[in-house]
Structure formats: structure tokens, C-alpha cells
Write a protein that holds these residues in place. Structure first.
Motif, PDB file in Angstrom:
ATOM      1  N   ASP A   8      -0.333   1.144   5.248  1.00 33.06           N
ATOM      2  CA  ASP A   8      -0.685   1.512   3.890  1.00 33.06           C
ATOM      3  C   ASP A   8      -2.222   1.557   3.841  1.00 33.06           C
ATOM      4  OD1 ASP A   8      -0.514   1.831   1.044  1.00 33.06           O
ATOM      5  OD2 ASP A   8      -1.026  -0.291   0.870  1.00 33.06           O
ATOM      6  N   ASP A  10      -4.540   1.554   0.427  1.00 28.81           N
ATOM      7  CA  ASP A  10      -5.152   0.770  -0.661  1.00 28.81           C
ATOM      8  C   ASP A  10      -4.699  -0.687  -0.590  1.00 28.81           C
ATOM      9  OD1 ASP A  10      -6.410   3.054  -1.981  1.00 28.81           O
ATOM     10  OD2 ASP A  10      -4.384   3.670  -2.517  1.00 28.81           O
ATOM     11  N   GLY A  11      -5.636  -1.607  -0.376  1.00 29.88           N
ATOM     12  CA  GLY A  11      -5.285  -3.014  -0.313  1.00 29.88           C
ATOM     13  C   GLY A  11      -4.932  -3.499   1.091  1.00 29.88           C
ATOM     14  N   GLU A 170       1.587  -3.561   4.828  1.00 29.73           N
ATOM     15  CA  GLU A 170       1.569  -3.284   3.384  1.00 29.73           C
ATOM     16  C   GLU A 170       1.100  -4.472   2.554  1.00 29.73           C
ATOM     17  OE1 GLU A 170       2.106  -1.488   0.815  1.00 29.73           O
ATOM     18  OE2 GLU A 170       2.899   0.402   1.566  1.00 29.73           O
ATOM     19  N   ASP A 171       0.459  -4.171   1.412  1.00 36.72           N
ATOM     20  CA  ASP A 171       0.114  -5.229   0.467  1.00 36.72           C
ATOM     21  C   ASP A 171       0.999  -5.192  -0.791  1.00 36.72           C
ATOM     22  OD1 ASP A 171      -1.048  -2.814  -0.490  1.00 36.72           O
ATOM     23  OD2 ASP A 171      -2.275  -3.996  -1.867  1.00 36.72           O
TER      24      ASP A 171
HETATM   25 MG    MG Z   1      -1.407  -0.805  -1.055  1.00 39.09          MG
END
Ligand code: MG
Ligand code: BG6
Length: 220
Positions: A8, A10-11, A170-171
Motif C-alpha cells: 500500500d 499512503d501510511g 498495509e496500514d
Molecule cells: Mg494506507
């Protein structure tokens, strides 16, 4: 045996999850809707339009706007978000990520981005990471967003690796669900309880422990 890592953005690669939150919060305030960090967890990994819909439902305004008005709001949020992106620099890459990507490249293990964001290519350019990824899945190339597995499966398919040889990172809760639905090992970055509840195989508090050795042991 580990044959690909699907990330992923973002984050996970950088702190843009926070920029999304700032931009949504401002738009929500303009609409008279309050959102907090706990609610924001439900927006992570979710497309721009679906995020707006969730905010409107949260504020009891699901039916208050026309499709054209919603388009305009989503665009306004994105303009604010893109203005926040202007400050992004290579140093904003999360700890250990560039090193991990270089290790993967040395070992010939492809790294792929499976993000819902249409801004992903711009962010990778700002971080000077573009050439360390084999492929960035275009979010419009799949039917269903996270928590459906489509983005992760499309990424694996593009590089010709089966899901059973992939690890996803992933976040977001929706993202962990997507990785597990794709039949991959899921590494969560962030809060242990929520990500484990979503099905994460292992959760790290941040990216410092995300090394090739760590990932290889998971897929040994
Ligand atoms: Mg994310
Ligand atoms: C995801 C983010 O990566 O991308 C979401 O977690 C965001 O918060 C989504 O809404 C879509 O991003 P963009 O940049 O296309 O609006």
C-alpha cells in the motif's frame, strides 16, 4: 518462497495518510460535519468518492447533495490534498522503506504498489522512489476497491507471481482484508488490535522492522 512484495502507499511508504485526514477534516468542517481520528480509520484505503459518501453518512447528510455537488466537493478535497503534497521530499519516506526496496531490487524480488490513490505516481516521484517499483496498479484498472482483493491480485498478475508467493503490506483495516482475500500473507503497520482483528498475520508498530530478512522468514 518470497517472490514479490505488494505495498500500500499512503501510511506505509510515507505519512500521506495524515495529509488525507487533514484534507478530509477541512472539507467535513466546511459541511458542518465533525470527523475524528477514530472515524478516519474507516476512510483508510477507501477511494475518494467512497470516502466522501462515508463522511456524508457519518454527518447525517447522505441525501443532501446532488452528484455534481459531490464531484465538486471531492475535487475541492483533492486540491487541498495535492497542495499538501507539494512539501513531500525524499526524506519523508518512512524509516527503512528505501533500504528495503533497494534490498528487494538487489535480490530480484519485485516491489509493487497497490494503492487506491490516483495521486500515487506523483507521490512516488516526489519521494524519488519511482524506479524502485516494478509496477503501480492503476486504481481504475480494477472493478472493486479494498476490502476486495482486486488491487492486490492485479499487481501480482502483472508481474506473473502467484498470490501464495506474495506478501502484502498495509496500514488500513480494509487493506488487510483485501490482502487476506487475495490469499497473501498480510503485514500490518500500525495499531495491533485493529489490524489483527482485520486478519493481519503480523503487525509492526512502524516500518523500522520491515526488512527483507523479516519478510523472508514469514514466507519461509
Ligand atoms: Mg494506507
Ligand atoms: C488511499 C487512501 O490510499 O487512497 C485513502 O488510504 C484515499 O485515504 C484513497 O482516499 C484515494 O486517494 P486519492 O489520492 O485518489 O484521492
Amino acid at each position: 518462497e518470497l517472490k514479490a512484495v505488494i505495498f500500500d502507499l499512503d501510511g506505509v511508504i510515507t505519512d500521506t495518510a495524515e495529509y488525507h485526514f487533514i484534507a478530509w477534516k477541512q472539507l467535513a468542517e466546511e459541511l458542518g460535519i465533525a470527523i475524528d481520528r477514530a472515524f478516519n480509520e474507516q476512510l483508510k484505503g477507501i477511494s475518494r468518492m467512497e470516502s466522501l459518501e462515508r463522511i456524508l453518512v457519518h454527518g447525517g447528510k447522505a441525501d443532501a447533495y446532488t452528484p455534481e455537488e459531490k464531484e465538486e466537493m471531492a475535487q475541492r478535497k483533492n486540491e487541498h490534498y495535492v497542495s499538501l503534497l507539494e512539501r513531500l521530499k525524499p526524506e519523508d519516506t518512512y524509516p527503512g522503506i528505501r533500504e528495503l526496496l533497494l534490498e528487494l531490487q538487489r535480490e530480484g524480488i519485485p516491489a509493487v504498489i497497490a494503492s487506491a490513490s490516483k495521486n500515487a505516481p506523483q507521490i512516488l516521484r516526489a519521494l524519488e522512489l519511482t524506479e524502485l517499483f516494478s509496477y503501480v496498479v492503476p486504481p481504475d484498472s480494477v472493478k472493486r476497491g479494498k476490502p476486495a482483493p482486486d488491487l492486490f491480485l492485479r499487481g501480482a498478475e502483472e508481474i506473473g507471481v502467484g498470490p501464495e508467493a506474495c506478501i502484502g503490506v498495509e496500514d488500513a483495516q480494509a487493506g488487510i482484508e483485501a490482502i487476506k482475500a487475495a490469499g497473501m500473507i498480510a503485514v500490518g503497520i500500525g495499531e495491533e488490535a485493529a489490524l489483527t482483528a482485520s486478519g493481519a498475520d503480523v503487525v509492526l508498530p512502524d516500518t523500522t522492522g520491515l526488512t527483507l530478512r523479516f519478510l523472508r522468514e514469514l514466507r519461509a
